[in-house]
Scaffold this motif. Structure first.
Motif, PDB file in Angstrom:
ATOM      1  N   MET A  16       0.821  -1.171   0.000  1.00 10.74           N
ATOM      2  CA  MET A  16       0.000   0.000   0.000  1.00 10.74           C
ATOM      3  C   MET A  16       0.872   1.243   0.000  1.00 10.74           C
ATOM      4  O   MET A  16       1.471   1.591   1.008  1.00 10.74           O
ATOM      5  N   PRO A  17       0.978   1.898  -1.126  1.00 15.50           N
ATOM      6  CA  PRO A  17       1.862   3.054  -1.218  1.00 15.50           C
ATOM      7  C   PRO A  17       1.323   4.261  -0.439  1.00 15.50           C
ATOM      8  O   PRO A  17       0.162   4.628  -0.568  1.00 15.50           O
ATOM      9  N   VAL A  18       2.195   4.851   0.362  1.00 19.18           N
ATOM     10  CA  VAL A  18       1.867   6.080   1.079  1.00 19.18           C
ATOM     11  C   VAL A  18       2.173   7.236   0.129  1.00 19.18           C
ATOM     12  O   VAL A  18       3.305   7.389  -0.327  1.00 19.18           O
ATOM     13  N   LEU A  19       1.159   8.036  -0.181  1.00 17.54           N
ATOM     14  CA  LEU A  19       1.358   9.159  -1.089  1.00 17.54           C
ATOM     15  C   LEU A  19       1.987  10.341  -0.373  1.00 17.54           C
ATOM     16  O   LEU A  19       2.845  11.021  -0.912  1.00 17.54           O
ATOM     17  N   PHE A  20       1.524  10.609   0.852  1.00 20.10           N
ATOM     18  CA  PHE A  20       2.105  11.673   1.651  1.00 20.10           C
ATOM     19  C   PHE A  20       1.638  11.528   3.088  1.00 20.10           C
ATOM     20  O   PHE A  20       0.740  10.750   3.393  1.00 20.10           O
ATOM     21  N   ARG A  21       2.292  12.289   3.957  1.00 18.08           N
ATOM     22  CA  ARG A  21       1.952  12.303   5.375  1.00 18.08           C
ATOM     23  C   ARG A  21       1.579  13.723   5.768  1.00 18.08           C
ATOM     24  O   ARG A  21       2.119  14.689   5.229  1.00 18.08           O
ATOM     25  N   TYR A  22       0.663  13.801   6.737  1.00 21.91           N
ATOM     26  CA  TYR A  22       0.209  15.088   7.246  1.00 21.91           C
ATOM     27  C   TYR A  22      -0.094  14.923   8.726  1.00 21.91           C
ATOM     28  O   TYR A  22      -0.972  14.125   9.085  1.00 21.91           O
ATOM     29  N   LYS A  23       0.655  15.613   9.581  1.00 14.85           N
ATOM     30  CA  LYS A  23       0.458  15.561  11.030  1.00 14.85           C
ATOM     31  C   LYS A  23       0.353  14.131  11.560  1.00 14.85           C
ATOM     32  O   LYS A  23      -0.477  13.820  12.407  1.00 14.85           O
ATOM     33  N   GLY A  24       1.158  13.241  11.034  1.00 13.79           N
ATOM     34  CA  GLY A  24       1.158  11.848  11.478  1.00 13.79           C
ATOM     35  C   GLY A  24       0.135  10.964  10.782  1.00 13.79           C
ATOM     36  O   GLY A  24       0.128   9.750  10.988  1.00 13.79           O
ATOM     37  N   PHE A  25      -0.738  11.529   9.951  1.00 12.24           N
ATOM     38  CA  PHE A  25      -1.700  10.757   9.169  1.00 12.24           C
ATOM     39  C   PHE A  25      -1.020  10.307   7.886  1.00 12.24           C
ATOM     40  O   PHE A  25      -0.296  11.081   7.258  1.00 12.24           O
ATOM     41  N   ARG A  26      -1.254   9.071   7.503  1.00 13.23           N
ATOM     42  CA  ARG A  26      -0.733   8.557   6.237  1.00 13.23           C
ATOM     43  C   ARG A  26      -1.866   8.554   5.224  1.00 13.23           C
ATOM     44  O   ARG A  26      -2.927   7.978   5.458  1.00 13.23           O
ATOM     45  N   PHE A  27      -1.650   9.190   4.100  1.00 15.09           N
ATOM     46  CA  PHE A  27      -2.603   9.190   2.989  1.00 15.09           C
ATOM     47  C   PHE A  27      -2.094   8.162   1.996  1.00 15.09           C
ATOM     48  O   PHE A  27      -0.987   8.293   1.470  1.00 15.09           O
ATOM     49  N   LEU A  28      -2.878   7.118   1.777  1.00 16.93           N
ATOM     50  CA  LEU A  28      -2.360   5.989   1.007  1.00 16.93           C
ATOM     51  C   LEU A  28      -3.410   5.347   0.120  1.00 16.93           C
ATOM     52  O   LEU A  28      -4.616   5.579   0.254  1.00 16.93           O
ATOM     53  N   LEU A  29      -2.906   4.526  -0.787  1.00 21.02           N
ATOM     54  CA  LEU A  29      -3.732   3.709  -1.678  1.00 21.02           C
ATOM     55  C   LEU A  29      -3.571   2.256  -1.262  1.00 21.02           C
ATOM     56  O   LEU A  29      -2.477   1.838  -0.874  1.00 21.02           O
ATOM     57  N   LYS A  35      -5.139  12.050  -7.547  1.00 15.12           N
ATOM     58  CA  LYS A  35      -5.641  11.490  -8.811  1.00 15.12           C
ATOM     59  C   LYS A  35      -4.495  11.075  -9.720  1.00 15.12           C
ATOM     60  O   LYS A  35      -4.549  10.019 -10.357  1.00 15.12           O
ATOM     61  N   GLY A  36      -3.456  11.909  -9.795  1.00 14.11           N
ATOM     62  CA  GLY A  36      -2.298  11.569 -10.620  1.00 14.11           C
ATOM     63  C   GLY A  36      -1.599  10.311 -10.127  1.00 14.11           C
ATOM     64  O   GLY A  36      -1.226   9.438 -10.918  1.00 14.11           O
ATOM     65  N   ALA A  37      -1.438  10.192  -8.815  1.00 12.58           N
ATOM     66  CA  ALA A  37      -0.806   8.996  -8.245  1.00 12.58           C
ATOM     67  C   ALA A  37      -1.677   7.772  -8.476  1.00 12.58           C
ATOM     68  O   ALA A  37      -1.167   6.686  -8.763  1.00 12.58           O
ATOM     69  N   TRP A  38      -2.991   7.919  -8.346  1.00 10.56           N
ATOM     70  CA  TRP A  38      -3.935   6.825  -8.604  1.00 10.56           C
ATOM     71  C   TRP A  38      -3.770   6.327 -10.039  1.00 10.56           C
ATOM     72  O   TRP A  38      -3.634   5.130 -10.282  1.00 10.56           O
ATOM     73  N   ASP A  39      -3.810   7.251 -10.988  1.00  9.60           N
ATOM     74  CA  ASP A  39      -3.677   6.882 -12.399  1.00  9.60           C
ATOM     75  C   ASP A  39      -2.358   6.170 -12.669  1.00  9.60           C
ATOM     76  O   ASP A  39      -2.313   5.163 -13.378  1.00  9.60           O
TER      77      ASP A  39
END
Length: 80
Positions: free
Chosen positions: A1-14, A71-75
């Protein structure tokens, strides 16, 4: 599951297994074993596994601000 970015300890991922047929574009947000999912077109909550309303509003704003990036990372990730 790739992590796209982190924000305040939250992982935004696919997640790599997104169903068959694949679900519409979305992002998962994970922290401390809690998970939320946001659809991206338009940005809205798909599900929440424990974040409070204030945190969800903040995460939704972050998802909206990064929607094109996501969206770009998803594609790129799901290109067959």
């Amino acid at each position: 599951m790739p992590v796209l970015f982190r924000y305040k300890g939250f992982r935004f991922l696919l997640y790599s297994n997104e169903g068959n047929p694949r679900e519409p574009i979305h992002i998962h947000v994970v922290k401390d074993g809690i998970d939320a999912k946001f659809w991206l077109d338009p940005v809205r909550l798909a599900y929440n596994d424990g974040f409070n309303a204030q945190v969800l509003r903040e995460l939704m704003e972050v998802a909206e601000a990064n929607a094109e990036r996501i969206k770009g990372a998803w594609d790129e990730f799901f290109t067959d």
